[in-house]
Design an enzyme around this catalytic site. Structure first.
Site, short mmCIF file in Angstrom:
data_model
loop_
_atom_site.label_atom_id
_atom_site.label_comp_id
_atom_site.label_asym_id
_atom_site.label_seq_id
_atom_site.Cartn_x
_atom_site.Cartn_y
_atom_site.Cartn_z
N GLU A 234 52.78 57.83 20.99
CA GLU A 234 51.51 57.15 20.77
C GLU A 234 50.56 57.55 21.88
OE1 GLU A 234 51.24 53.00 21.50
OE2 GLU A 234 52.60 53.02 23.20
N ASN B 101 47.80 55.88 24.52
CA ASN B 101 47.22 54.66 25.06
C ASN B 101 45.81 54.98 25.53
OD1 ASN B 101 49.49 53.06 24.59
ND2 ASN B 101 50.45 53.72 26.49
N PHE C 265 66.76 37.89 33.86
CA PHE C 265 65.34 38.23 33.99
C PHE C 265 64.42 37.17 33.41
CE2 PHE C 265 67.80 42.07 34.22
CZ PHE C 265 67.25 42.72 35.32
N GLU D 15 51.83 59.57 25.13
CA GLU D 15 53.24 59.28 25.40
C GLU D 15 54.14 60.13 24.50
OE1 GLU D 15 53.28 54.74 27.06
OE2 GLU D 15 53.72 54.98 24.93
N LYS E 166 49.65 53.01 15.01
CA LYS E 166 50.70 54.01 15.18
C LYS E 166 50.81 54.95 13.98
CE LYS E 166 53.73 51.39 18.31
NZ LYS E 166 53.23 51.67 19.64
N ASN F 257 62.44 48.21 26.19
CA ASN F 257 61.32 49.11 25.89
C ASN F 257 60.09 48.86 26.76
OD1 ASN F 257 62.79 50.36 23.79
ND2 ASN F 257 62.27 48.68 22.43
P1 ADP Z 1 54.75 50.46 22.63
O1 ADP Z 1 53.45 50.52 21.88
O2 ADP Z 1 55.38 49.13 22.53
O3 ADP Z 1 54.62 51.01 24.01
P2 ADP Z 1 56.10 52.94 21.92
O4 ADP Z 1 56.06 53.57 20.58
O5 ADP Z 1 55.30 53.59 23.00
O6 ADP Z 1 55.72 51.43 21.79
O7 ADP Z 1 57.63 52.87 22.36
C1 ADP Z 1 58.05 52.17 23.52
C2 ADP Z 1 59.44 52.64 23.92
O8 ADP Z 1 60.38 52.47 22.86
C3 ADP Z 1 59.53 54.11 24.28
O9 ADP Z 1 59.20 54.33 25.62
C4 ADP Z 1 60.99 54.42 23.99
O10 ADP Z 1 61.81 53.97 25.04
C5 ADP Z 1 61.30 53.56 22.79
N1 ADP Z 1 61.10 54.29 21.52
C6 ADP Z 1 60.04 54.24 20.70
N2 ADP Z 1 60.20 55.01 19.61
C7 ADP Z 1 61.41 55.59 19.72
C8 ADP Z 1 62.18 56.50 18.90
N3 ADP Z 1 61.72 56.95 17.75
N4 ADP Z 1 63.40 56.88 19.35
C9 ADP Z 1 63.88 56.41 20.52
N5 ADP Z 1 63.23 55.55 21.31
C10 ADP Z 1 62.00 55.14 20.93
P1 ADP Z 2 51.89 50.75 29.95
O1 ADP Z 2 52.33 51.82 28.99
O2 ADP Z 2 50.62 51.02 30.66
O3 ADP Z 2 52.97 50.28 30.84
P2 ADP Z 2 52.36 48.45 28.36
O4 ADP Z 2 52.61 48.83 26.94
O5 ADP Z 2 53.51 48.01 29.18
O6 ADP Z 2 51.52 49.59 29.02
O7 ADP Z 2 51.25 47.35 28.38
C1 ADP Z 2 50.28 47.27 29.40
C2 ADP Z 2 49.78 45.88 29.50
O8 ADP Z 2 49.18 45.49 28.30
C3 ADP Z 2 50.85 44.89 29.81
O9 ADP Z 2 50.31 43.95 30.70
C4 ADP Z 2 51.17 44.28 28.47
O10 ADP Z 2 51.58 42.94 28.65
C5 ADP Z 2 49.83 44.37 27.79
N1 ADP Z 2 49.93 44.63 26.38
C6 ADP Z 2 50.48 45.69 25.76
N2 ADP Z 2 50.35 45.61 24.45
C7 ADP Z 2 49.68 44.47 24.20
C8 ADP Z 2 49.22 43.82 23.02
N3 ADP Z 2 49.40 44.32 21.83
N4 ADP Z 2 48.57 42.66 23.16
C9 ADP Z 2 48.35 42.14 24.38
N5 ADP Z 2 48.75 42.70 25.51
C10 ADP Z 2 49.41 43.84 25.43
MG MG Z 3 54.06 52.93 24.56
#
Ligand code: ADP
Ligand code: ADP
Ligand code: MG
Length: 671
Positions: free
Chosen positions: A288, A290, A348, A275, A116, A235
């Site tokens: 970020e 993906n 949940f 994203e 990140k 999240n």
């Molecule tokens: P991940 O790798 O776990 O998907 P992300 O950086 O994509 O992490 O963030 C996942 C979620 O967390 C976002 O969809 C948003 O809802 C929340 N989030 C992340 N960063 C921020 C931020 N700076 N401010 C508000 N919400 C955030």
């Molecule tokens: P998307 O943005 O496509 O919804 P997610 O962040 O929810 O992606 O993650 C997609 C899939 O990858 C999920 O099944 C989640 O459990 C898995 N996943 C995400 N991050 C990791 C990680 N760091 N290690 C292992 N599995 C992960």
């Molecule tokens: Mg994300």
């Protein structure tokens, strides 16, 4: 083009990739762990290779096993799906070292975007708007407090290696910044083996909107518009849709242009997602990228008509994209619901076990012309295992407008039968019926704001309750009619149905009149609830069928029915009621019956799901306070902390760390 590819994944996404491979005339090789011997992806594939024990770390995550499986099967390329090894650059390297093709981006792009801090710095240099923050690694809690203060509260403390919603903490003040730094760090260390932390501004009440990109190895990059994924729990995405109800053409074009610029800058190839979070004023900030196929990619496929997996395979085979930006247009609206094996009524908690019933709604165009698509990796009789993600299916609908897509989703959810385990369909149905969701007024805080005390069933309006009462009555009348006929000899009064009845709906007693018509199969009658109008109810429902489908005043209606003793539990639109059809005489007596008190279980801590005891936090004789942690139980890779509901004293502890428990097993007793 490849002749044979291997899918290094399981569940719905492995099945999804196999479908496209088959359509393209490419043989598909599945891999499977011991727990997945009978899984759907194994049956669907042309061949399948065992790769180890149930834990992913001993099978799906072992790079050498996947490479070996390619050698054994002669597969030329590997599709990684999402999760597992999909964003692992060492895996992509190992494949290319073995002369195999990774169906995904180049390793350089995975590495730059996988971190990140690095990806945000890179995005900033490529003129992509990023969340304001400090782009360096933070050494200790003191520095975290100082930087948080400089950025200005609230801030988001994040692990650079984070993913899947892990390693993230919001802080509103110095104390929380200090604590958040520690918590995010330790969570990241245990989940990702990497505790580098950075801090950015927490954008309040944002929307999560992401851009799908597609790039080839010849310098062509297009975007396939946006998906909105603001309905999240912890999240993690729950509902996704495309397009977003929030974007105007100008913002859409600007976000698309930035996503394409970023993909170009990083030398991207294959399908990827950029994203963003978007604030109220439609300012958008990069979160970020993906570097893989995303879980929610079907909604994009539905509105663009493009098969993303096919495009990934073609790009990996070296073909140039045949689609230019001008060819792409948004058609209609698509919504996706993630159907999970988790109990919405019990916070949940994951629910595992055998799917004794699994009957998804029919795919393809429905009665109203909306398209239903269901991506799944299970079947009736299959097992939801504690080793993997508890997703049962991704249910999507596509229709000309958002309102129609939502309405089709409500119908599809009502007709989706899942039994043997707990599932979140009532919660998804409640979301679909929620006026704020329907109006498109969303933020990532939606679920926390609308369900602050958790979920206890959808709110039922008068019309919704009337529909449940009419269905309970219609089904009850059919059952009564059948009983009268079966026992005709014993019941000389069989024949004409009585006209006056009472529907018991939970504790409510609703007088009902059978005005006219025919009771049986088909059921075609006019029913009138006291105080309401005459309703025409029709259905071909037969006793025993868990699905009631019919019409009420000519409008199609679906509900689920299950027998519980003398009661028929009716559910639809996230609302569940236990129904009974009584004669007026019985109804009069019924209200005099003493209500059976449920046994007082508050003296016991019961295990809420099958799982493994990780630790017991208290000992016999100890006084505990409400909210105090009592035990930790692991199920499906998640540690669930069980807490005291009131102040009490522990009388005895029946289990210890390492024990495997089933649902409702007594963990400890209180005095
Ligand atoms: P991940 O790798 O776990 O998907 P992300 O950086 O994509 O992490 O963030 C996942 C979620 O967390 C976002 O969809 C948003 O809802 C929340 N989030 C992340 N960063 C921020 C931020 N700076 N401010 C508000 N919400 C955030
Ligand atoms: P998307 O943005 O496509 O919804 P997610 O962040 O929810 O992606 O993650 C997609 C899939 O990858 C999920 O099944 C989640 O459990 C898995 N996943 C995400 N991050 C990791 C990680 N760091 N290690 C292992 N599995 C992960
Ligand atoms: Mg994300």
């Amino acid at each position: 083009m490849f002749k044979k590819i291997l899918i290094a994944n399981r569940g719905e996404i492995a099945c999804r990739v196999i479908k496209t491979a088959r359509r393209m005339g490419i043989a598909a090789v599945a891999v499977y762990s011991d727990a997945d011997r009978d899984a759907l992806h194994v049956t669907m594939a042309d061949e399948a290779i065992a790769i180890g024990a149930a834990p992913a770390s001993e099978s799906y995550l072992v790079i050498e096993r996947i490479v070996d499986a390619c050698r054994k099967s002669g597969a030329e390329a590997v599709h990684p799906g999402y999760g597992f090894l999909s964003e692992n650059s060492a895996f992509a390297k190992a494949l290319s070292d073995a002369g195999l093709v990774f169906i995904g981006p180049p390793t350089g792009a995975i590495e730059t975007m996988g971190d990140k801090i690095e990806s945000k710095t890179f995005a900033g240099r490529a003129d992509v708007s990023t969340v304001p923050g400090h782009m360096g690694i933070i050494a200790d809690a003191d520095e975290a407090v100082k930087i948080a203060g400089d950025i200005g509260y609230p801030v988001m403390i994040k692990a650079s290696a984070g993913g899947g919603g892990k390693g993230m903490r919001i802080a509103w003040n110095d104390g929380q910044a200090r604590e958040g730094f520690q918590l995010a760090g330790s969570e990241a260390r245990s989940s990702f083996g990497d505790d580098r932390i950075f801090i950015e501004k927490f954008i309040e009440n944002p929307r999560h909107i992401e851009i799908q990109v597609l790039a080839d190895g010849h310098g062509n990059v297009v975007h396939l518009f946006e998906r909105e994924c603001s309905i999240q729990r912890r999240n993690q995405k729950v509902i996704e849709e495309a397009p977003s109800p929030f974007l105007d053409e100008k913002t859409r074009a600007a976000m698309g242009a930035q996503a394409v610029a970023l993909a170009k800058a990083v030398g991207y190839q294959s399908a990827g997602t950029v994203e963003f979070i978007v604030d109220k004023a439609r300012n958008f900030y990069f979160l970020e990228m993906n570097t893989r196929l995303q879980v929610e990619h079907p909604v994009t496929e539905l509105i663009t008509g493009i098969d993303l997996v096919e495009q990934m395979i073609r790009v990996a085979a070296g073909e140039p994209l045949q689609i230019s930006q001008d060819d792409l247009a948004i058609e209609g609206w698509a919504v996706e619901s993630r159907v999970y094996a988790e109990d919405p009524y019990r916070n949940f908690l994951p629910s595992i076990g055998r799917l004794t019933r699994y009957r998804p709604p029919a795919e393809g165009p429905d009665d109203a012309g909306a398209v239903v698509r269901n991506d799944t990796g299970v079947y009736e009789g299959a097992e939801i295992s504690r080793f993997y993600d508890p997703m049962i299916a991704k249910l999507c609908t596509h229709a000309p407008t958002r309102a129609e897509a939502i309405s089709a989703m409500s119908d599809a959810l009502d007709g989706f039968l899942v039994g043997g385990i707990r599932h979140n369909i009532p919660f998804l149905s409640a979301l679909m019926a929620h006026p704020r969701w329907q109006s498109g007024d969303l933020t990532t805080a939606f679920i926390d704001e609308e369900y602050p005390d958790g979920f206890s069933g959808a709110e039922a309006g008068a019309e919704e309750l009337a529909i449940l009462a009419l269905i309970a009555a219609a089904a009850g009348l059919v059952e009564r009619d059948r009983l009268d006929r079966l026992s005709g000899r014993l019941r000389p009064h069989s024949g004409a149905m009585a006209k006056d009845w009472v529907v018991g709906l939970d504790a409510q007693m609703l007088p009902l009149r059978l005005v006219a018509g025919q009771v049986g199969v088909p059921f075609e009658a006019e029913l009138q609830l006291a105080g309401g109008g005459i309703r025409a109810v029709r259905s071909n429902w037969r006793p025993g069928n868990p699905l009631w489908q019919g019409t009420i005043d000519s409008r199609p209606v679906t509900a689920q029915l299950s027998n519980q003793g003398h009661r028929l539990v009716v559910s639809r639109r996230g609302v569940e009621r236990s129904g009974r059809l009584l004669t007026p005489r019985i109804a009069e007596i019924d209200v005099l019956m003493p209500v059976k008190e449920p046994p007082d279980m508050s003296r016991y801590l019961l295990c809420p799901m099958p799982g493994l005891v990780v630790s017991i936090a208290v000992s016999e004789g100890e006084s505990v306070e409400a909210g105090q942690a009592l035990a930790t139980v692991e199920a499906m890779k998640m540690e669930n902390v069980l807490r005291a509901e009131r102040n009490c004293v522990v009388e005895n502890v029946n289990v210890s760390a390492g024990d495997s428990l089933s649902v409702d097993e007594v963990i400890m007793e209180f005095q």
